[in-house]
Motif scaffolding. Structure first.
Motif, mmCIF file in Angstrom:
data_model
loop_
_atom_site.group_PDB
_atom_site.id
_atom_site.type_symbol
_atom_site.label_atom_id
_atom_site.label_comp_id
_atom_site.label_asym_id
_atom_site.label_seq_id
_atom_site.Cartn_x
_atom_site.Cartn_y
_atom_site.Cartn_z
ATOM 1 N N LYS A 164 15.447 2.620 -17.149
ATOM 2 C CA LYS A 164 16.684 3.178 -16.598
ATOM 3 C C LYS A 164 17.030 4.507 -17.243
ATOM 4 C CE LYS A 164 19.004 -1.128 -15.281
ATOM 5 N NZ LYS A 164 20.214 -1.956 -15.502
ATOM 6 N N ASP A 165 17.797 5.297 -16.511
ATOM 7 C CA ASP A 165 18.334 6.569 -17.022
ATOM 8 C C ASP A 165 17.293 7.366 -17.788
ATOM 9 O OD1 ASP A 165 20.879 5.833 -16.003
ATOM 10 O OD2 ASP A 165 21.235 4.619 -17.799
ATOM 11 N N PRO A 166 16.190 7.729 -17.127
ATOM 12 C CA PRO A 166 15.136 8.472 -17.823
ATOM 13 C C PRO A 166 15.577 9.892 -18.175
ATOM 14 C CG PRO A 166 14.714 8.472 -15.482
ATOM 15 C CD PRO A 166 15.918 7.586 -15.696
ATOM 16 N N ILE A 167 14.884 10.485 -19.139
ATOM 17 C CA ILE A 167 15.130 11.887 -19.472
ATOM 18 C C ILE A 167 14.651 12.731 -18.301
ATOM 19 C CG2 ILE A 167 14.570 13.760 -21.059
ATOM 20 C CD1 ILE A 167 13.985 11.593 -23.158
ATOM 21 N N ALA A 168 15.544 13.538 -17.761
ATOM 22 C CA ALA A 168 15.198 14.422 -16.645
ATOM 23 C C ALA A 168 15.336 15.867 -17.102
ATOM 24 C CB ALA A 168 16.097 14.144 -15.450
ATOM 25 N N LEU A 169 14.432 16.711 -16.662
ATOM 26 C CA LEU A 169 14.428 18.108 -17.050
ATOM 27 C C LEU A 169 14.956 18.982 -15.927
ATOM 28 C CD1 LEU A 169 10.879 18.386 -18.697
ATOM 29 C CD2 LEU A 169 13.054 17.780 -19.796
ATOM 30 N N PRO A 170 15.748 20.004 -16.261
ATOM 31 C CA PRO A 170 16.089 21.010 -15.244
ATOM 32 C C PRO A 170 14.863 21.868 -14.959
ATOM 33 C CG PRO A 170 17.080 21.566 -17.368
ATOM 34 C CD PRO A 170 16.462 20.205 -17.531
ATOM 35 N N PRO A 171 14.798 22.482 -13.794
ATOM 36 C CA PRO A 171 13.572 23.200 -13.398
ATOM 37 C C PRO A 171 13.240 24.405 -14.268
ATOM 38 C CG PRO A 171 15.334 23.548 -11.804
ATOM 39 C CD PRO A 171 15.796 22.464 -12.714
ATOM 40 N N ASP A 172 14.238 24.961 -14.997
ATOM 41 C CA ASP A 172 13.969 26.140 -15.812
ATOM 42 C C ASP A 172 13.573 25.802 -17.252
ATOM 43 O OD1 ASP A 172 16.387 25.156 -16.584
ATOM 44 O OD2 ASP A 172 17.495 27.045 -16.469
ATOM 45 N N THR A 173 13.339 24.516 -17.537
ATOM 46 C CA THR A 173 12.911 24.115 -18.885
ATOM 47 C C THR A 173 11.546 24.714 -19.195
ATOM 48 O OG1 THR A 173 14.066 22.010 -18.622
ATOM 49 C CG2 THR A 173 12.437 22.141 -20.400
ATOM 50 N N PRO A 174 11.402 25.402 -20.358
ATOM 51 C CA PRO A 174 10.083 25.945 -20.707
ATOM 52 C C PRO A 174 9.057 24.838 -20.948
ATOM 53 C CG PRO A 174 11.830 26.948 -22.025
ATOM 54 C CD PRO A 174 12.444 25.781 -21.323
ATOM 55 N N VAL A 175 7.810 25.119 -20.666
ATOM 56 C CA VAL A 175 6.733 24.154 -20.871
ATOM 57 C C VAL A 175 6.686 23.687 -22.319
ATOM 58 C CG1 VAL A 175 4.215 23.898 -20.943
ATOM 59 C CG2 VAL A 175 5.318 24.929 -18.942
ATOM 60 N N ALA A 176 6.878 24.612 -23.275
ATOM 61 C CA ALA A 176 6.832 24.259 -24.695
ATOM 62 C C ALA A 176 7.891 23.210 -25.032
ATOM 63 C CB ALA A 176 7.026 25.512 -25.553
ATOM 64 N N GLU A 177 9.083 23.349 -24.446
ATOM 65 C CA GLU A 177 10.146 22.372 -24.694
ATOM 66 C C GLU A 177 9.804 21.012 -24.080
ATOM 67 O OE1 GLU A 177 13.912 20.764 -25.855
ATOM 68 O OE2 GLU A 177 12.553 22.312 -26.614
ATOM 69 N N ALA A 178 9.198 21.040 -22.907
ATOM 70 C CA ALA A 178 8.781 19.786 -22.269
ATOM 71 C C ALA A 178 7.754 19.061 -23.128
ATOM 72 C CB ALA A 178 8.208 20.072 -20.883
ATOM 73 N N LEU A 179 6.813 19.805 -23.698
ATOM 74 C CA LEU A 179 5.795 19.191 -24.565
ATOM 75 C C LEU A 179 6.435 18.631 -25.833
ATOM 76 C CD1 LEU A 179 2.935 21.849 -24.213
ATOM 77 C CD2 LEU A 179 3.070 19.603 -23.123
ATOM 78 N N ARG A 180 7.436 19.352 -26.380
ATOM 79 C CA ARG A 180 8.111 18.862 -27.585
ATOM 80 C C ARG A 180 8.850 17.548 -27.288
ATOM 81 N NH1 ARG A 180 12.741 18.349 -29.905
ATOM 82 N NH2 ARG A 180 13.893 19.149 -28.101
ATOM 83 N N LEU A 181 9.514 17.497 -26.150
ATOM 84 C CA LEU A 181 10.250 16.285 -25.774
ATOM 85 C C LEU A 181 9.298 15.120 -25.504
ATOM 86 C CD1 LEU A 181 12.931 17.866 -23.404
ATOM 87 C CD2 LEU A 181 13.355 16.767 -25.614
ATOM 88 N N ALA A 182 8.145 15.413 -24.889
ATOM 89 C CA ALA A 182 7.162 14.357 -24.623
ATOM 90 C C ALA A 182 6.674 13.738 -25.926
ATOM 91 C CB ALA A 182 5.989 14.928 -23.836
ATOM 92 N N LEU A 183 6.448 14.589 -26.931
ATOM 93 C CA LEU A 183 5.997 14.102 -28.235
ATOM 94 C C LEU A 183 7.103 13.318 -28.930
ATOM 95 C CD1 LEU A 183 3.675 14.124 -30.308
ATOM 96 C CD2 LEU A 183 4.657 16.222 -31.256
#
Length: 367
Positions: A249-268
């Motif tokens: 439930k309530d997964p982490i969702a990213l806005p479309p302008d999120t940088p790739v580097a930030e997405a990778l940091r959050l995934a880790l």
């Protein structure tokens, strides 16, 4: 096993596909039949007509015989599909491939009488074709060879498919008979055990006879019977569960302008392999680690969006898993209207499977 293959057309509303292996085996089979034409004529008691042994007759007759064989296989599979339709089970597609044909149904009925009827329909069609070509046998010439050949191969097709080995028809008949007096999952395990014994016997005979085709069939039966047993256990484990019971439930969702580097940091940081990308309450797509290889770290994730698979929270978990597997998705988004409420991943499904195998109840509504 056979893949989806090349779409040809629909028969009775059922898509017919050709696997690439069919295109390879057809000319080979035509060559082998044509090359052994004198042996076939002797086997059938037909006169050795010299005109039939001159080019291009051997290959032409071999090609016609091979096409007749695959047409017989198609009619065999249609027998299964049309009988299944009578019981409310649709067939997603029929695929012709290296080892014959596969009718991929939406599900296999757990009611023994229905599975028995569907399983026996294919061999019944083959036996009817064998009888038809036997009665239509011509005494000489090309028609004599083709009618004798198709009578024989349809009889062999029926008898071979009645071997008690999943996923052959005989294996399904055996399981259906077992399921009349024991639980379906236990009947499947017992049928799978016999199937693997039959596969080993076929493999041993193939080795002794130096028959690579028989070895290939043995390998197919062995692997397919194991897959059938695993799929039945999985279906039993997910029975009664809906997507909302297993989703995160309530997964982490990213806005479309999120940088790739930030997405990778959050995934880790959160130990996940992908995120839904949302603008306001509107789902734009998903971005997964598998799609970010070589991506510009400063680029927005919107540049690497993939189309999402959307599920309803009320959808059955087993149906959702089948949709994910068929389309090659590792995760799916759960939406209510247009609002994202959860994510369902293969990990969620595997966890539910493991919990049910341990004999525990899966917590409802907990990711």
């Amino acid at each position: 096993m056979a893949g989806r293959g090349i779409f040809l057309f629909r028969l009775f509303g059922i898509p017919l596909h050709l696997d690439l292996s069919f295109l390879l085996v057809l000319p080979l089979l035509a060559f082998l039949i044509g090359n052994n034409l004198p042996l076939y004529l002797e086997l059938f008691g037909l006169p050795q007509d010299p005109s039939l042994l001159e080019n291009p007759w051997p290959f032409a007759l071999g090609l016609l015989a091979a096409l007749g064989l695959f047409l017989s296989v198609l009619l065999h599979e249609l027998g299964h599909a049309l009988t299944a339709r009578r019981f409310g089970v649709e067939t997603r597609r029929i695929t012709l491939w290296l080892l014959g044909g596969v009718a991929q149904m939406e599900r296999i009925p757990k009611e023994p009488a229905k599975e028995l009827a569907i399983a026996l329909a294919g061999p019944a069609v083959s036996l009817a074709l064998a009888l038809f070509f036997h009665l239509a046998k011509a005494p000489t010439g090309p028609l004599g060879f083709l009618t004798h050949y198709l009578a024989l191969v349809n009889l062999m097709l029926a008898l071979f498919n009645l071997l008690p080995a999943l996923p052959l028809d005989g294996g399904r008949v055996y399981r259906a008979l077992l399921a009349l007096r024991k639980p379906y999952a236990k009947a499947t395990r017992q049928a799978a055990a016999l199937s693997q014994a039959v596969a080993l016997a076929l493999g041993l005979f193939g080795l002794l006879a130096f028959n690579p085709f028989l070895l290939l069939i043995a390998l197919f039966v062995y692997m397919a019977s194991r897959a059938e047993a695993e799929a039945t256990l999985l279906a039993q484990a997910l029975e009664g569960l809906r997507v909302k019971d297993l989703m995160t439930k309530d997964p982490i969702a990213l806005p479309p302008d999120t940088p790739v580097a930030e997405a990778l940091r959050l995934a880790l940081a959160h130990k996940v392999s992908g995120f839904p990308v949302v603008e306001g309450e509107r789902v734009l797509g998903v971005v997964g680690l598998e799609g970010l290889e070589g991506a510009d770290p400063l680029a927005p994730v919107a540049r690497y969006l993939q189309p999402p698979l959307l599920l309803s929270p009320e959808e059955e978990a087993l149906a959702a898993m089948e949709r994910m597997a068929e389309r090659g998705y590792a995760r799916a988004l759960v939406v209510e209207g247009e609002r994202l409420i959860g994510v369902l991943s293969k990990t969620d499904l595997l966890r539910a499977f493991q919990v049910r195998l341990l004999g525990l109840d899966t917590p409802r509504g907990v990711g």
